[in-house]
Design a protein around this motif. Structure first.
Motif, short mmCIF file in Angstrom:
data_model
loop_
_atom_site.label_atom_id
_atom_site.label_comp_id
_atom_site.label_asym_id
_atom_site.label_seq_id
_atom_site.Cartn_x
_atom_site.Cartn_y
_atom_site.Cartn_z
N HIS A 192 -19.73 21.12 -10.39
CA HIS A 192 -19.31 23.05 -11.52
C HIS A 192 -18.82 23.25 -10.37
O HIS A 192 -18.44 24.12 -9.08
N ALA A 193 -17.61 23.35 -10.89
CA ALA A 193 -15.99 23.42 -9.92
C ALA A 193 -15.94 25.44 -10.23
O ALA A 193 -15.42 25.38 -8.73
N THR A 194 -16.34 26.05 -10.75
CA THR A 194 -16.67 27.36 -10.92
C THR A 194 -17.22 28.00 -8.87
O THR A 194 -17.24 28.42 -8.84
N ALA A 195 -18.33 27.12 -9.08
CA ALA A 195 -19.75 28.03 -8.50
C ALA A 195 -19.06 27.07 -7.42
O ALA A 195 -19.99 27.29 -6.06
N GLY A 196 -18.16 25.81 -7.08
CA GLY A 196 -17.70 25.80 -5.45
C GLY A 196 -19.08 23.90 -5.16
O GLY A 196 -18.94 23.65 -4.42
N ARG A 197 -19.57 23.76 -6.63
CA ARG A 197 -20.72 22.84 -6.31
C ARG A 197 -20.31 21.43 -6.71
O ARG A 197 -20.02 21.33 -8.16
N ILE A 198 -20.61 20.01 -6.43
CA ILE A 198 -21.13 19.09 -6.93
C ILE A 198 -21.82 18.08 -6.48
O ILE A 198 -22.39 19.11 -5.43
N TYR A 199 -22.78 17.52 -7.30
CA TYR A 199 -23.87 16.41 -7.59
C TYR A 199 -23.43 15.00 -7.64
O TYR A 199 -22.59 14.42 -8.11
N PHE A 200 -23.78 14.14 -7.36
CA PHE A 200 -23.55 12.42 -7.59
C PHE A 200 -24.76 11.96 -7.11
O PHE A 200 -25.99 12.39 -5.91
N PRO A 201 -25.46 11.15 -7.78
CA PRO A 201 -26.93 9.97 -7.55
C PRO A 201 -26.54 8.98 -6.09
O PRO A 201 -25.82 8.83 -6.22
N ASP A 202 -27.39 8.60 -5.86
CA ASP A 202 -27.44 8.03 -4.15
C ASP A 202 -28.03 6.52 -5.03
O ASP A 202 -27.92 6.82 -6.41
N PRO A 203 -27.45 5.80 -4.54
CA PRO A 203 -28.51 3.50 -4.87
C PRO A 203 -29.77 3.91 -6.14
O PRO A 203 -30.36 3.84 -7.47
N ASP A 204 -30.66 5.00 -5.28
CA ASP A 204 -31.72 5.09 -6.37
C ASP A 204 -32.44 6.16 -7.56
O ASP A 204 -32.79 6.61 -7.52
N GLY A 205 -31.07 6.82 -7.32
CA GLY A 205 -30.61 8.10 -8.35
C GLY A 205 -31.29 9.94 -8.27
O GLY A 205 -30.99 10.58 -8.26
N LEU A 206 -30.78 9.29 -6.06
CA LEU A 206 -31.78 10.91 -5.84
C LEU A 206 -30.37 11.70 -5.84
O LEU A 206 -29.27 10.91 -5.89
N THR A 207 -30.57 13.18 -6.13
CA THR A 207 -29.35 13.74 -6.41
C THR A 207 -28.97 14.36 -5.02
O THR A 207 -29.49 14.81 -4.26
N VAL A 208 -27.57 14.18 -4.65
CA VAL A 208 -27.25 14.29 -3.99
C VAL A 208 -25.67 15.37 -3.43
O VAL A 208 -24.84 15.87 -4.53
N GLN A 209 -26.05 16.91 -3.22
CA GLN A 209 -25.12 17.61 -3.21
C GLN A 209 -24.00 17.77 -2.07
O GLN A 209 -25.02 17.53 -0.75
N LEU A 210 -22.78 18.21 -2.40
CA LEU A 210 -22.16 18.42 -1.15
C LEU A 210 -21.59 19.69 -0.96
O LEU A 210 -21.80 20.07 -1.55
N ALA A 211 -21.72 20.46 0.21
CA ALA A 211 -21.48 22.28 1.29
C ALA A 211 -20.02 22.00 2.36
O ALA A 211 -20.22 20.57 2.88
N ALA A 212 -19.88 22.89 1.77
CA ALA A 212 -18.80 23.60 2.99
C ALA A 212 -19.90 23.93 4.04
O ALA A 212 -20.82 23.83 3.58
N GLU A 213 -19.47 23.76 5.32
CA GLU A 213 -20.08 24.11 6.74
C GLU A 213 -20.54 25.40 6.55
O GLU A 213 -21.71 24.98 7.16
N ALA A 214 -20.29 26.19 6.22
CA ALA A 214 -20.47 27.68 5.99
C ALA A 214 -21.75 27.69 4.50
O ALA A 214 -22.00 29.28 4.41
#
Length: 217
Positions: A192-214
């Motif tokens: 979600h480039a406009t919102a600055g968000r990114i998600y991806f699945p772990d090996p079990d299909g759980l959704t992981v998000q990454l974010a800036a430290e702030a």
């Protein structure tokens, strides 16, 4: 195990007999030994095992030294197989260290937030406020963001309760750069480039998000 057992059972066979069973000269024997093509003696049976145990690690000089000692009769079959086993264990340990020393794709610094799906947002909000002391940062009929120290818990209305996703703060976060890194690792992210968000699945299909430290809700 079977190679070591056979070597232990019989150590009197001279090197010449082994050479003749493998090939007609020492160079051919070495090629067969290192390539795992000869199956006629215990030392050659060990070759397939040792070559598989030494991926990407140059042990040729050490193996050749052992073969030279074996050719000259200074090593028995038992000693040869035992020392090859030692090389295999050392190589496996070296490979594990190299893997462990590889830099991670991202460097997570903390767990930023957890997002839960709940059947009744207001009911869950009241539960976490009463029993865990979380405070409301912002809310609507379909979601509620609650502060927990420097982190937060997000509640999203859903038909079934469960975890929606969880998020790590990472160093030097940039959404497009993060997407390229994930793709390079064979992971297809939901960007979600406009919102600055990114998600991806772990090996079990759980959704992981990454974010800036702030990152905050």
């Amino acid at each position: 195990g079977s190679v070591l057992a056979e070597a232990s059972a019989s150590t009197s066979v001279r090197p010449q007999a082994v050479r003749e069973s493998c090939a007609t000269n020492a160079n051919s024997q070495r090629r067969n030994f290192l390539g795992g093509t000869c199956q006629s003696s215990p030392s050659c049976l060990a070759s397939g095992w040792i070559s598989k145990a030494l991926p990407k690690i140059n042990m040729n000089s050490q193996i050749n030294s052992l073969l030279n000692q074996y050719d000259s009769g200074k090593l028995s079959r038992r000693d040869l197989v035992t020392r090859l086993g030692g090389l295999a264990l050392a190589a496996a340990g070296s490979k594990a260290v190299m893997v462990a020393d590889e830099a991670p794709t991202f460097q997570a610094t903390e767990l930023n937030h957890i997002a839960l799906r709940v059947t009744d947002v207001q009911q869950s909000r009241d539960f976490y406020r009463k029993h865990l002391g979380l405070t409301v940062s912002r809310e609507s009929d379909s979601n509620c963001f609650m502060t927990c120290g420097d982190h937060f818990v997000a509640l999203f209305k859903g038909d079934r309760a469960g975890m929606d996703h969880y998020c790590y703060s990472v160093k030097d976060y940039a959404v497009l750069s993060a997407a390229e890194k994930l793709k390079a690792e064979g992971i297809e992210p939901d960007v979600h480039a406009t919102a600055g968000r990114i998600y991806f699945p772990d090996p079990d299909g759980l959704t992981v998000q990454l974010a800036a430290e702030a990152h905050q809700p």
